[in-house]
Design a protein around this motif. Structure first.
Motif, mmCIF file in Angstrom:
data_model
loop_
_atom_site.group_PDB
_atom_site.id
_atom_site.type_symbol
_atom_site.label_atom_id
_atom_site.label_comp_id
_atom_site.label_asym_id
_atom_site.label_seq_id
_atom_site.Cartn_x
_atom_site.Cartn_y
_atom_site.Cartn_z
ATOM 1 N N ILE A 208 36.336 27.705 30.754
ATOM 2 C CA ILE A 208 37.552 28.470 30.480
ATOM 3 C C ILE A 208 37.392 29.294 29.212
ATOM 4 O O ILE A 208 37.852 30.443 29.134
ATOM 5 C CB ILE A 208 38.756 27.522 30.380
ATOM 6 C CG1 ILE A 208 39.031 26.880 31.749
ATOM 7 C CG2 ILE A 208 40.000 28.254 29.895
ATOM 8 C CD1 ILE A 208 40.105 25.826 31.724
ATOM 9 N N ALA A 209 36.734 28.716 28.188
ATOM 10 C CA ALA A 209 36.480 29.479 26.966
ATOM 11 C C ALA A 209 35.595 30.684 27.238
ATOM 12 O O ALA A 209 35.776 31.759 26.650
ATOM 13 C CB ALA A 209 35.848 28.573 25.911
ATOM 14 N N THR A 210 34.631 30.526 28.143
ATOM 15 C CA THR A 210 33.729 31.635 28.473
ATOM 16 C C THR A 210 34.471 32.787 29.138
ATOM 17 O O THR A 210 34.357 33.946 28.714
ATOM 18 C CB THR A 210 32.607 31.130 29.404
ATOM 19 O OG1 THR A 210 31.884 30.091 28.756
ATOM 20 C CG2 THR A 210 31.655 32.263 29.760
ATOM 21 N N ILE A 211 35.247 32.470 30.177
ATOM 22 C CA ILE A 211 35.964 33.549 30.859
ATOM 23 C C ILE A 211 37.080 34.105 29.978
ATOM 24 O O ILE A 211 37.443 35.289 30.102
ATOM 25 C CB ILE A 211 36.524 33.075 32.213
ATOM 26 C CG1 ILE A 211 37.577 31.973 32.024
ATOM 27 C CG2 ILE A 211 35.408 32.602 33.119
ATOM 28 C CD1 ILE A 211 38.338 31.637 33.277
ATOM 29 N N SER A 212 37.628 33.285 29.085
ATOM 30 C CA SER A 212 38.656 33.781 28.161
ATOM 31 C C SER A 212 38.065 34.802 27.202
ATOM 32 O O SER A 212 38.706 35.810 26.885
ATOM 33 C CB SER A 212 39.275 32.621 27.381
ATOM 34 O OG SER A 212 39.943 31.724 28.236
ATOM 35 N N LEU A 213 36.835 34.547 26.759
ATOM 36 C CA LEU A 213 36.179 35.513 25.875
ATOM 37 C C LEU A 213 35.904 36.816 26.613
ATOM 38 O O LEU A 213 36.129 37.907 26.075
ATOM 39 C CB LEU A 213 34.879 34.926 25.334
ATOM 40 C CG LEU A 213 34.082 35.826 24.382
ATOM 41 C CD1 LEU A 213 34.909 36.169 23.154
ATOM 42 C CD2 LEU A 213 32.782 35.152 23.964
ATOM 43 N N PHE A 214 35.426 36.722 27.854
ATOM 44 C CA PHE A 214 35.213 37.927 28.654
ATOM 45 C C PHE A 214 36.521 38.712 28.824
ATOM 46 O O PHE A 214 36.556 39.937 28.684
ATOM 47 C CB PHE A 214 34.654 37.556 30.024
ATOM 48 C CG PHE A 214 33.218 37.140 30.016
ATOM 49 C CD1 PHE A 214 32.338 37.654 29.081
ATOM 50 C CD2 PHE A 214 32.733 36.229 30.934
ATOM 51 C CE1 PHE A 214 31.006 37.276 29.057
ATOM 52 C CE2 PHE A 214 31.403 35.837 30.931
ATOM 53 C CZ PHE A 214 30.541 36.362 29.985
ATOM 54 N N ALA A 215 37.598 37.988 29.155
ATOM 55 C CA ALA A 215 38.891 38.640 29.376
ATOM 56 C C ALA A 215 39.419 39.267 28.089
ATOM 57 O O ALA A 215 39.935 40.392 28.101
ATOM 58 C CB ALA A 215 39.900 37.639 29.934
ATOM 59 N N ALA A 216 39.295 38.551 26.968
ATOM 60 C CA ALA A 216 39.781 39.073 25.695
ATOM 61 C C ALA A 216 39.036 40.347 25.301
ATOM 62 O O ALA A 216 39.644 41.316 24.828
ATOM 63 C CB ALA A 216 39.636 38.011 24.608
ATOM 64 N N LEU A 217 37.719 40.360 25.505
ATOM 65 C CA LEU A 217 36.944 41.569 25.212
ATOM 66 C C LEU A 217 37.386 42.731 26.097
ATOM 67 O O LEU A 217 37.483 43.875 25.637
ATOM 68 C CB LEU A 217 35.451 41.295 25.419
ATOM 69 C CG LEU A 217 34.763 40.401 24.389
ATOM 70 C CD1 LEU A 217 33.344 40.068 24.830
ATOM 71 C CD2 LEU A 217 34.750 41.061 23.025
#
Length: 308
Positions: A208-217
């Motif tokens: 979830i942290a990984t996809i959250s970082l992608f989404a935030a970027l």
């Protein structure tokens, strides 16, 4: 026998001190090559404009100046910058929450072997990644069918679900959440929602942290949706506003006479340093968040390549 096998595996995977030093030097050089350009941009943004014209770009300015940042944050421009900053932060935070929630739910469903339509929805997500509908169709749906034009949701919903993030989370759920745990929880009487919130999500924090970082970027760097759907100045995000400032600088630089009338001469306009200051303002906040996600980010991307 088992100990000998373990020792042999360790010996195969270990490197000599000389090789380790070489790899450390290569990684250090790679890290410096990534950091050095941003440091160069920061130094240019803090350089006096006439010094740039005379001496060119330098790693350490002969004359320091904050005129570029004063130009960006001065007068009426400052209120627009801070308002756009607030819009971008709101869109990034809310959009990341929406994206992570929808992606996790979708990926969890298609990762379970007992879901009868998991193959169909997996192929459906894959097809949307390979074949996009195009800008015209997307614009018509967002503006004419969903009536999201000139609303904050026009900056959030078009990016609320991404097929790449779905496939990453699907792999993560398959590797980290075995069916036996889910079956045990069902036997104990847990509902699907309780299983997902109490068992699956705690195990899926790295993913979830990984996809959250992608989404935030994606949300932080997005300006194209604002160009298409936003006309209200109060809803303009930071990236789109900085792009318009950059366009104004280019326009004044190409029209010297008009620039002299508006700015009192192009010499007073920090065009080159202001461009670099725009890069710093748009990049630095989101770059500072990466160290907090780094541990989970590496674990989330490498989960599919780990074999037990």
């Amino acid at each position: 026998m088992g100990k000998k096998e373990k020792v042999s595996k360790v010996e195969i995977r270990s490197f000599s001190p000389t090789v380790n030093i070489i790899f450390n030097i290569l990684i250090a050089l790679f890290a410096i090559s990534c950091v050095l350009p941003f440091f160069f941009v920061v130094m240019i943004s803090l350089t006096e404009e006439h010094s740039l014209a005379e001496l060119g770009y330098r790693f350490w300015p002969k004359e320091f100046s904050t005129a570029a940042y004063s130009y960006i944050f001065a007068g009426q421009m400052s209120s627009k910058i801070f308002r756009a900053f607030g819009v971008t932060i709101f869109v990034t935070v809310l959009g990341t929450l929406v994206n992570a929630t929808m992606t996790s739910l979708y990926a969890y469903v298609i990762s379970r072997s007992n879901f009868p339509f998991r193959r169909f929805f997996t192929v459906f997500a894959l097809v949307t990644m390979l074949f996009t509908p195009g800008m015209v169709a997307t614009y018509l749906i967002v503006s004419n069918m969903l009536y999201l034009k000139d609303t904050i949701w026009a900056l959030i919903l078009p990016m609320a679900l991404g097929p790449f993030n779905i496939l990453v989370m699907r792999t993560f759920f398959i590797k980290t959440v075995p069916d036996s745990i889910i079956e045990s929880a069902r036997i104990d009487g847990a509902t699907e929602l309780r299983i997902f919130t109490k068992i699956v999500l705690p195990l899926a924090v790295p993913g979830i942290a990984t996809i959250s970082l992608f989404a935030a970027l994606g949300y932080w760097n997005d300006w194209f949706n604002a160009l298409l759907y936003i006309q209200n100045d109060n809803l303009v995000p930071l990236q789109y506003l900085l792009m318009k400032i950059q366009s104004n600088l280019d326009f004044l630089a190409k029209n010297a006479g008009m620039g002299a009338q508006i700015q009192g001469g192009l010499a007073a306009l920090p065009s080159e340093s202001a461009r670099m200051a725009i890069v710093v303002v748009s990049t630095l906040p989101i770059a500072l968040t990466y160290p907090f996600f780094q541990k989970y980010f590496v674990g989330g991307l490498t989960i599919g390549g780990v074999k037990e």
